[in-house]
Design a protein around this motif. Structure first.
Motif, short mmCIF file in Angstrom:
data_model
loop_
_atom_site.label_atom_id
_atom_site.label_comp_id
_atom_site.label_asym_id
_atom_site.label_seq_id
_atom_site.Cartn_x
_atom_site.Cartn_y
_atom_site.Cartn_z
N UNK A 99 -29.14 -132.51 18.04
CA UNK A 99 -29.82 -131.36 17.30
C UNK A 99 -29.27 -129.96 17.19
N UNK A 100 -28.52 -129.81 18.33
CA UNK A 100 -28.03 -128.26 18.33
C UNK A 100 -27.00 -128.19 17.24
N UNK A 101 -26.20 -129.23 16.89
CA UNK A 101 -25.24 -129.14 15.68
C UNK A 101 -26.01 -128.84 14.58
N UNK A 102 -27.38 -129.41 14.27
CA UNK A 102 -28.08 -129.40 13.19
C UNK A 102 -28.55 -128.13 13.08
N UNK A 150 -26.51 -122.26 28.44
CA UNK A 150 -25.58 -122.02 27.23
C UNK A 150 -26.25 -121.13 26.15
N UNK A 151 -27.41 -120.54 26.66
CA UNK A 151 -27.85 -119.61 25.63
C UNK A 151 -28.43 -119.93 24.43
N UNK A 152 -29.10 -121.38 24.36
CA UNK A 152 -29.44 -122.19 23.31
C UNK A 152 -31.18 -122.55 23.87
N UNK A 153 -31.62 -122.52 22.34
CA UNK A 153 -33.20 -122.57 22.42
C UNK A 153 -33.82 -123.66 22.93
N UNK A 154 -34.57 -123.44 23.92
CA UNK A 154 -35.26 -124.65 24.59
C UNK A 154 -36.26 -125.59 23.63
N UNK A 155 -36.36 -125.17 22.34
CA UNK A 155 -37.05 -126.15 21.67
C UNK A 155 -36.29 -127.20 21.26
N UNK A 156 -34.95 -127.13 21.55
CA UNK A 156 -33.99 -128.25 20.81
C UNK A 156 -34.41 -129.34 21.45
N UNK A 157 -34.69 -129.27 22.86
CA UNK A 157 -35.11 -130.62 23.67
C UNK A 157 -35.98 -131.50 22.84
N UNK A 158 -37.12 -130.82 22.45
CA UNK A 158 -38.07 -131.49 21.97
C UNK A 158 -37.52 -131.95 20.31
N UNK A 159 -36.73 -131.03 19.86
CA UNK A 159 -36.39 -131.56 18.55
C UNK A 159 -35.48 -132.80 18.58
N UNK A 160 -34.81 -132.80 19.88
CA UNK A 160 -33.76 -133.92 19.83
C UNK A 160 -34.45 -135.27 19.96
N UNK A 161 -35.92 -135.51 19.99
CA UNK A 161 -36.49 -136.74 20.06
C UNK A 161 -36.97 -136.87 18.82
N UNK A 162 -37.04 -136.17 17.71
CA UNK A 162 -37.20 -136.48 16.37
C UNK A 162 -36.51 -137.74 15.81
N UNK A 163 -37.33 -138.48 14.90
CA UNK A 163 -36.58 -139.47 14.04
C UNK A 163 -35.44 -138.90 13.29
N UNK A 164 -35.51 -137.77 12.77
CA UNK A 164 -34.47 -137.36 11.78
C UNK A 164 -32.82 -137.25 12.74
N UNK A 165 -33.14 -136.67 14.04
CA UNK A 165 -32.19 -136.58 14.95
C UNK A 165 -31.53 -137.68 15.27
N UNK A 166 -32.43 -138.80 15.42
CA UNK A 166 -31.95 -140.25 15.70
C UNK A 166 -31.18 -140.57 14.60
N UNK A 167 -31.54 -140.43 13.33
CA UNK A 167 -30.88 -140.82 12.05
C UNK A 167 -29.52 -140.42 12.27
N UNK A 168 -29.39 -139.15 12.29
CA UNK A 168 -28.15 -138.42 12.33
C UNK A 168 -27.12 -139.02 13.46
N UNK A 169 -27.75 -139.13 14.63
CA UNK A 169 -26.91 -139.81 15.68
C UNK A 169 -26.47 -141.34 15.26
#
Length: 199
Positions: free
Chosen positions: A99-102, A140-159
């Motif tokens: 998700x962070x890479x995206x 690491x100075x990254x957006x806390x929202x990335x954790x919730x975004x990491x659970x989205x189907x789009x991220x699973x598809x990328x993985x």
């Protein structure tokens, strides 16, 4: 010609941890772009003849611990060969890095990857725990929202796509570095990666 390295790894790999900082430094030195590609070795091992650690022969497990200590001392990198939280599920951290890479790019994903690997092997933290992952985002100075975004189907598809790409490239272990379709497996092959990037 400017090359790009495809970096395949799992976030709970001690070998990826031992190589990550040197790999990141090599990328900076050579100005080489990277594509950060966490993958699922659980899907790759059955296709490549690999075995999960717990299913390996006792002598192989014992030698692995010996080699971890050797490399830790030789590279002067702190490492607990048998950390408190290991084995640990890598999927949550892998999806977070994806998700962070995206959203933030591969440089940010490299930074988070380094923090995740150190969390397991140097700091003995549980990278399958949401609170730990949230803390690593903050550190690491990254957006806390990335954790919730990491659970989205789009991220699973990328993985899943990273894993399939690794299979297609004949990747069978972590870390693996792919340059122009050529595979370099293991942090102990970084000298060969450097030769290729400096050529």
């Amino acid at each position: 010609m400017r090359r790009t390295v495809d970096y395949y790894f799992v976030p709970q790999s001690p070998w990826a941890y031992l190589g990550h900082a040197r790999f990141a430094a090599l990328l900076r030195e050579t100005g080489t772009p990277v594509r950060v590609r966490p993958m699922d070795l659980g899907k790759i091992f059955p296709l490549s003849g690999g075995l999960p650690l717990q299913k390996r022969a006792p002598q192989r497990q014992a030698y692995r611990l010996l080699e971890l200590r050797r490399f830790s001392e030789a590279l002067d990198i702190p490492l607990h060969p048998e950390p408190r939280f290991f084995p640990v599920a890598g999927d949550p951290a892998a999806r977070l890095i994806t998700a962070v890479a995206q959203h933030d790019g591969d440089e940010a994903a490299m930074r988070l990857t380094g923090a995740v690997l150190a969390a397991v092997w140097a700091q003995q933290r549980d990278i399958a725990d949401d609170a730990t992952l949230a803390a690593l985002l903050a550190e690491t100075g990254l957006d806390a929202a990335r954790l919730a975004q990491s659970r989205q189907p789009e991220v699973q598809a990328r993985y899943d796509g990273h894993t399939q790409a690794a299979i297609d490239l004949s990747v069978f272990g972590a870390p693996s570095y792919v340059i122009d379709g050529e595979l370099f497996w293991g942090q102990d092959r970084l000298d060969f990666v450097a030769r290729r990037l400096r050529a």
